[in-house]
Design a protein around this motif. Structure first.
Motif, mmCIF file in Angstrom:
data_model
loop_
_atom_site.group_PDB
_atom_site.id
_atom_site.type_symbol
_atom_site.label_atom_id
_atom_site.label_comp_id
_atom_site.label_asym_id
_atom_site.label_seq_id
_atom_site.Cartn_x
_atom_site.Cartn_y
_atom_site.Cartn_z
ATOM 1 N N ARG A 81 33.381 45.180 37.516
ATOM 2 C CA ARG A 81 34.827 44.975 37.387
ATOM 3 C C ARG A 81 35.601 46.001 38.210
ATOM 4 O O ARG A 81 36.647 45.700 38.778
ATOM 5 C CB ARG A 81 35.228 45.018 35.915
ATOM 6 N N SER A 82 35.068 47.212 38.300
ATOM 7 C CA SER A 82 35.696 48.242 39.123
ATOM 8 C C SER A 82 35.655 47.853 40.601
ATOM 9 O O SER A 82 36.637 48.027 41.324
ATOM 10 C CB SER A 82 34.993 49.579 38.913
ATOM 11 N N ILE A 83 34.531 47.303 41.046
ATOM 12 C CA ILE A 83 34.424 46.848 42.433
ATOM 13 C C ILE A 83 35.403 45.711 42.686
ATOM 14 O O ILE A 83 36.068 45.660 43.726
ATOM 15 C CB ILE A 83 32.971 46.429 42.747
ATOM 16 N N HIS A 84 35.518 44.801 41.729
ATOM 17 C CA HIS A 84 36.472 43.693 41.849
ATOM 18 C C HIS A 84 37.892 44.228 42.030
ATOM 19 O O HIS A 84 38.631 43.781 42.923
ATOM 20 C CB HIS A 84 36.390 42.799 40.611
ATOM 21 N N LEU A 85 38.289 45.174 41.194
ATOM 22 C CA LEU A 85 39.631 45.741 41.288
ATOM 23 C C LEU A 85 39.835 46.477 42.611
ATOM 24 O O LEU A 85 40.896 46.390 43.224
ATOM 25 C CB LEU A 85 39.885 46.676 40.107
ATOM 26 N N ASP B 177 43.626 47.258 43.834
ATOM 27 C CA ASP B 177 44.142 47.977 42.662
ATOM 28 C C ASP B 177 43.269 49.225 42.452
ATOM 29 O O ASP B 177 42.412 49.269 41.574
ATOM 30 C CB ASP B 177 44.112 47.067 41.440
ATOM 31 N N PHE B 178 43.506 50.240 43.275
ATOM 32 C CA PHE B 178 42.627 51.397 43.328
ATOM 33 C C PHE B 178 42.677 52.251 42.063
ATOM 34 O O PHE B 178 41.647 52.752 41.620
ATOM 35 C CB PHE B 178 42.948 52.244 44.564
ATOM 36 N N GLU C 81 39.946 53.910 36.998
ATOM 37 C CA GLU C 81 39.946 54.015 35.541
ATOM 38 C C GLU C 81 38.826 53.184 34.907
ATOM 39 O O GLU C 81 38.282 53.567 33.872
ATOM 40 C CB GLU C 81 41.303 53.591 34.981
ATOM 41 N N MET C 82 38.496 52.052 35.513
ATOM 42 C CA MET C 82 37.427 51.203 34.987
ATOM 43 C C MET C 82 36.065 51.883 35.154
ATOM 44 O O MET C 82 35.268 51.926 34.236
ATOM 45 C CB MET C 82 37.434 49.850 35.708
ATOM 46 N N HIS C 83 35.803 52.410 36.357
ATOM 47 C CA HIS C 83 34.553 53.129 36.632
ATOM 48 C C HIS C 83 34.756 53.941 37.906
ATOM 49 O O HIS C 83 35.012 53.367 38.966
ATOM 50 C CB HIS C 83 33.398 52.147 36.806
ATOM 51 N N PRO C 84 34.643 55.254 37.850
ATOM 52 C CA PRO C 84 34.911 56.089 39.025
ATOM 53 C C PRO C 84 33.986 55.828 40.215
ATOM 54 O O PRO C 84 34.348 56.110 41.352
ATOM 55 C CB PRO C 84 34.716 57.520 38.510
ATOM 56 N N MET C 85 32.806 55.270 39.983
ATOM 57 C CA MET C 85 31.866 55.046 41.083
ATOM 58 C C MET C 85 32.064 53.702 41.782
ATOM 59 O O MET C 85 31.354 53.393 42.734
ATOM 60 C CB MET C 85 30.432 55.146 40.569
#
Length: 100
Positions: free
Chosen positions: A52-56, A61-62, A67-71
């Motif tokens: 989900r972090s990669i999707h954002l 939406d950086f 916030e979702m996952h720092p990596m």
């Protein structure tokens, strides 16, 4: 005899994966996960939220990505870097075929 370029399958795999994460990832609401740690009922997993972090991140939406996952942003940069390496390798192999 010419062989299939090494690296093209990996390049296609990463391209399809990033395209899928760009278009089909769910950020809000329930999602079906394959994480064995989360399926055991534990509340924290080091990998949960990475997709989900990669999707954002891919959507621009950086802050939400961080916030979702720092990596997540680091993973995207590594995958894109690897794709450029593979393109260079494939180009080099195709150029060597022209000498035959």
């Amino acid at each position: 005899m010419k062989r299939f370029p090494i690296g093209i399958l990996e390049f296609l795999t990463w391209t399809i994966a990033l395209t899928g994460l760009f278009f089909f990832a769910r950020v809000e609401g329930p999602h079906a996960g394959l994480c064995p740690i989360a399926n055991l009922g534990l509340t924290w997993c080091p990998g949960c939220g990475l997709g989900r972090s990669i999707h954002l991140f891919l959507r621009g939406d950086f802050l939400a990505s961080w916030e979702m996952h720092p990596m997540g942003s680091f993973a995207v940069l590594v995958i894109v870097w690897r794709q450029f390496e593979l393109l260079y390798l494939i180009k080099k192999q195709l150029k060597s075929w022209q000498t035959y």
